[in-house]
Design a protein around this motif. Sequence first.
Motif, PDB file in Angstrom:
ATOM      1  N   GLY A  56       0.799  -1.377  -0.187  1.00  0.00           N
ATOM      2  CA  GLY A  56      -0.242  -0.122   0.038  1.00  0.00           C
ATOM      3  C   GLY A  56       0.895   1.326  -0.058  1.00  0.00           C
ATOM      4  N   VAL A  57       1.845   1.182   0.565  1.00  0.00           N
ATOM      5  CA  VAL A  57       2.933   2.573   0.736  1.00  0.00           C
ATOM      6  C   VAL A  57       3.443   2.597  -0.463  1.00  0.00           C
ATOM      7  CG1 VAL A  57       5.035   3.235   1.845  1.00  0.00           C
ATOM      8  CG2 VAL A  57       3.180   2.501   3.467  1.00  0.00           C
ATOM      9  N   PHE A  58       3.893   1.585  -1.167  1.00  0.00           N
ATOM     10  CA  PHE A  58       4.493   1.704  -2.529  1.00  0.00           C
ATOM     11  C   PHE A  58       3.660   2.261  -3.444  1.00  0.00           C
ATOM     12  CE2 PHE A  58       7.994  -0.169  -0.352  1.00  0.00           C
ATOM     13  CZ  PHE A  58       9.058   0.666  -0.522  1.00  0.00           C
ATOM     14  N   VAL A  59       2.301   1.713  -3.472  1.00  0.00           N
ATOM     15  CA  VAL A  59       1.250   2.347  -4.651  1.00  0.00           C
ATOM     16  C   VAL A  59       1.025   3.985  -4.089  1.00  0.00           C
ATOM     17  CG1 VAL A  59      -1.007   1.986  -4.945  1.00  0.00           C
ATOM     18  CG2 VAL A  59       0.105  -0.069  -4.877  1.00  0.00           C
ATOM     19  N   LEU A  60       0.870   4.265  -2.830  1.00  0.00           N
ATOM     20  CA  LEU A  60       0.666   5.424  -2.641  1.00  0.00           C
ATOM     21  C   LEU A  60       2.013   6.392  -3.084  1.00  0.00           C
ATOM     22  CD1 LEU A  60      -0.534   7.930  -0.793  1.00  0.00           C
ATOM     23  CD2 LEU A  60       0.648   7.336   1.006  1.00  0.00           C
ATOM     24  N   ILE A  61       3.194   6.040  -2.884  1.00  0.00           N
ATOM     25  CA  ILE A  61       4.308   6.802  -3.502  1.00  0.00           C
ATOM     26  C   ILE A  61       4.165   6.739  -4.838  1.00  0.00           C
ATOM     27  CG2 ILE A  61       6.815   6.653  -3.712  1.00  0.00           C
ATOM     28  CD1 ILE A  61       6.886   5.477  -0.834  1.00  0.00           C
ATOM     29  N   ALA A  62       3.942   5.960  -5.491  1.00  0.00           N
ATOM     30  CA  ALA A  62       3.831   5.664  -7.133  1.00  0.00           C
ATOM     31  C   ALA A  62       2.787   6.647  -7.597  1.00  0.00           C
ATOM     32  CB  ALA A  62       3.665   4.219  -7.577  1.00  0.00           C
ATOM     33  N   LEU A  63       1.689   6.751  -6.984  1.00  0.00           N
ATOM     34  CA  LEU A  63       0.568   7.484  -7.032  1.00  0.00           C
ATOM     35  C   LEU A  63       0.683   8.820  -7.097  1.00  0.00           C
ATOM     36  CD1 LEU A  63      -2.668   5.497  -6.263  1.00  0.00           C
ATOM     37  CD2 LEU A  63      -1.910   5.747  -8.526  1.00  0.00           C
ATOM     38  N   ILE A  64       1.738   9.513  -6.237  1.00  0.00           N
ATOM     39  CA  ILE A  64       1.852  10.796  -6.186  1.00  0.00           C
ATOM     40  C   ILE A  64       1.980  11.670  -7.238  1.00  0.00           C
ATOM     41  CG2 ILE A  64       3.477  12.507  -4.705  1.00  0.00           C
ATOM     42  CD1 ILE A  64       3.246  10.759  -1.988  1.00  0.00           C
ATOM     43  N   PRO A  65       2.991  11.425  -7.959  1.00  0.00           N
ATOM     44  CA  PRO A  65       3.148  12.147  -9.300  1.00  0.00           C
ATOM     45  C   PRO A  65       1.711  12.340 -10.153  1.00  0.00           C
ATOM     46  CG  PRO A  65       4.902  10.591  -9.255  1.00  0.00           C
ATOM     47  CD  PRO A  65       3.891  10.201  -7.910  1.00  0.00           C
ATOM     48  N   LEU A  66       1.008  11.201 -10.129  1.00  0.00           N
ATOM     49  CA  LEU A  66      -0.375  11.179 -10.634  1.00  0.00           C
ATOM     50  C   LEU A  66      -1.194  12.109 -10.231  1.00  0.00           C
ATOM     51  CD1 LEU A  66      -1.629   9.349 -13.047  1.00  0.00           C
ATOM     52  CD2 LEU A  66      -2.625   8.169 -11.406  1.00  0.00           C
ATOM     53  N   LEU A  67      -1.183  11.955  -8.813  1.00  0.00           N
ATOM     54  CA  LEU A  67      -1.845  12.968  -8.032  1.00  0.00           C
ATOM     55  C   LEU A  67      -1.695  14.395  -8.253  1.00  0.00           C
ATOM     56  CD1 LEU A  67      -2.333  10.942  -4.429  1.00  0.00           C
ATOM     57  CD2 LEU A  67      -4.250  11.131  -6.301  1.00  0.00           C
ATOM     58  N   ARG A  68      -0.434  14.616  -8.013  1.00  0.00           N
ATOM     59  CA  ARG A  68      -0.088  16.100  -8.402  1.00  0.00           C
ATOM     60  C   ARG A  68      -0.482  16.714  -9.913  1.00  0.00           C
ATOM     61  NH1 ARG A  68       5.990  17.235  -5.925  1.00  0.00           N
ATOM     62  NH2 ARG A  68       6.509  16.850  -7.951  1.00  0.00           N
ATOM     63  N   GLY A  69      -0.637  15.715 -10.812  1.00  0.00           N
ATOM     64  CA  GLY A  69      -1.142  16.189 -12.104  1.00  0.00           C
ATOM     65  C   GLY A  69      -2.556  16.228 -11.902  1.00  0.00           C
ATOM     66  N   LEU A  70      -3.158  15.513 -11.414  1.00  0.00           N
ATOM     67  CA  LEU A  70      -4.723  15.362 -11.357  1.00  0.00           C
ATOM     68  C   LEU A  70      -5.094  16.554 -10.552  1.00  0.00           C
ATOM     69  CD1 LEU A  70      -7.122  13.542 -12.105  1.00  0.00           C
ATOM     70  CD2 LEU A  70      -6.857  12.616  -9.730  1.00  0.00           C
TER      71      LEU A  70
END
Lengths: 180, 507
Positions: free
Chosen positions: B125-139
């Motif tokens: 879960g933590v690594f998914v969260l880290i991987a999603l941060i760039p996507l979230l910043r764009g979103l």
Amino acid sequence: MRRFSPSTPITLLFGAIVGVALWQTLQLGPVARLVPLSVCVPTLALVAFQLALDVFPGLARRFAAFERRELVGVAGVRERVHPEHLLVREHPTPEDPAKPRESEARAFAWMGAMLASGWLLGFALGGPIFALLYVRFHGRRGWPVALAVAAGLGAVIVVVFDWTLNAPLWRGLAWAWLGI
Amino acid sequence: MESILHAALEGFRFVFSWPNVLYPVGATLLCMFVSLVPGIGGMTLMALAIPFTLFWDREHVALLFGAFMGGATFMGSLSSILLGIPGKASNAATTFDGYPMARQGKAKTAIGAAASASALGSTFGVFVLIALIPLLRGLIVQFGPAEFLALVIWGLTTIAVVTQGSVVKGLVAAGVGMLLSYVGYDPRTAELRFTFGTLYLEDGIPLPPLFLGLFAMTEMLDLATSGRATVSGQTKAERLSGSLREGALSVFRHPWLFLRSSIIGTVVGIIPGVGGTVAGFVAYGQAAQSARKHGGRFGQGDIRGVLAPEAANDAKDAGALIPTFAFGIPGGTGTAMLLTVMTMHGIAPGKTLLTDQLGLVFVLVWSLFLSNWVTSLVGVATVGPAARMTVIHRHFLVPIILVLTTVGAYAYQGRIEDVCLTYATGALGFWMKKHGWSRVPLVIALMLGGIFETYLGITLRLHHLGRIDFWHRPIAAGLLAAAALSLGLRWAQAARGRPPAAAQEMP
């Protein structure tokens, strides 16, 4: 038609809260009341519906699927597991219906006692005194055990809240009345 | 991407440096101790900790609350396995196979499986969260008032529909929660609403005393009236046998099950209001369905029945942080409390948090990661004494927590009204819990109510000025469609006449 379900007082309480909120909302200006009004009206309708579900068993049966439901993807799982292993229950099944009411009244009385002792004597003193009495008389433990719990709790309150965090501690009204 | 990796490294260094590492480790150990007591979970501890952290700096607050979020999950499964009583509602699914395994003399095997699934699930879960941060910043930059409004609407419909228990009761509780969020000044006209002329309510209902009441006080009242001699209802813990090693290695024997369950946990965590109970049950359900083809003995002590809910349950913690950090939408009660604490310390969720304050995000994320490993490792190492702690007498616990709750409520602002609010909401929470009214919709609606009003006001104003066309914004339309879909699915499910479910524990 039945008289009331045990949850009806909560429904009525929420109905009263929403009713008062609606009455207050109507006194507000058009901008300030827009959202509260749009929440109050449907919530009040839902409260009325819930009250109807509480009072009319036929209606409750008709809307049973909305009344209590299983989670998507979980249906059927419970039928396959052995029910004796599922010890989680929403409410413990009382053997004697009078007993839970008695224990609730006692719990609320002790809660009131805590509030009163803290309010009168202050939290640093009232809290440990409450714990002492609770453990000694409600828990029926010996005085040494009760005193140890009270002393430990008093130390935690003073050390953590007063010395470490420098947080405000209610001093109690009794001292002011006594001029101390 | 470089800045994200840099922030991740900085956060890692901060969490694992001396003496900072003591915060998450200490908080985790405290959380483990509290979570062992059935019925009293990390929520109670989080509520109690809010007043303690008032004067702390934000990094240390992040360290503490990250650890609290991760610290409770695995320990709740110990009482599920050993006593057949879940420490938390989210550990209920573990009971189905964990307790039968303990009765078959495989308690240690089940605990080993739960520990490894829990630690690895949270890592996933933590690594998914880290991987999603760039996507979230764009979103986030695509999100205007209309999108935020649609997101809040979706969050509100989801909590009302997915939260366990009666749909109507969930909706009523959500309505009351929203109304409570409007107490105080109207943000646009500064008109006072629902204050009844009292100065105390002018700034709105203070959340820390409310949380203390709804969770800490409620659980104490529930425990005090439970009629159980000890907190678990048992007088002695089960004798432990089996193999911890065999249990721990079982995750690697069922990698696809672990992966599926972790994905389920992360996705369920992202959805507001759903929480760990759903994650655990859905993961258990999919494991049971897939195992049926291979002749699984689910419900009779199948180790996969322990692995699946534990992996999902821990993976959901990091998933729940995604809407919390990005949009300020709490995924559950824990994240609602986290949001309250963040607000108290001047941390606003959204773009700024994910760009300028990314280091703080990672402090919390690594603290969550560390606490999940600490609980699993320490939990396994101390399983014997831990089993004995589940038989603490309730008469010691009730007065201690009650007094600390009272002192904590007062310490928040030094106002006796806060104490009264805590007692009043404690009584309300107790009656709600007792009579099948979930507290989750009320709490989440309370958090979302203000955001809903703010974005509705801005969106309507912009629409009135012709600056935005609400109906031609794809993200907003998609979110509204998701809201409609979640309601529609629920309606269809009900219309099919699915029978009422068995009794479930109400959060």
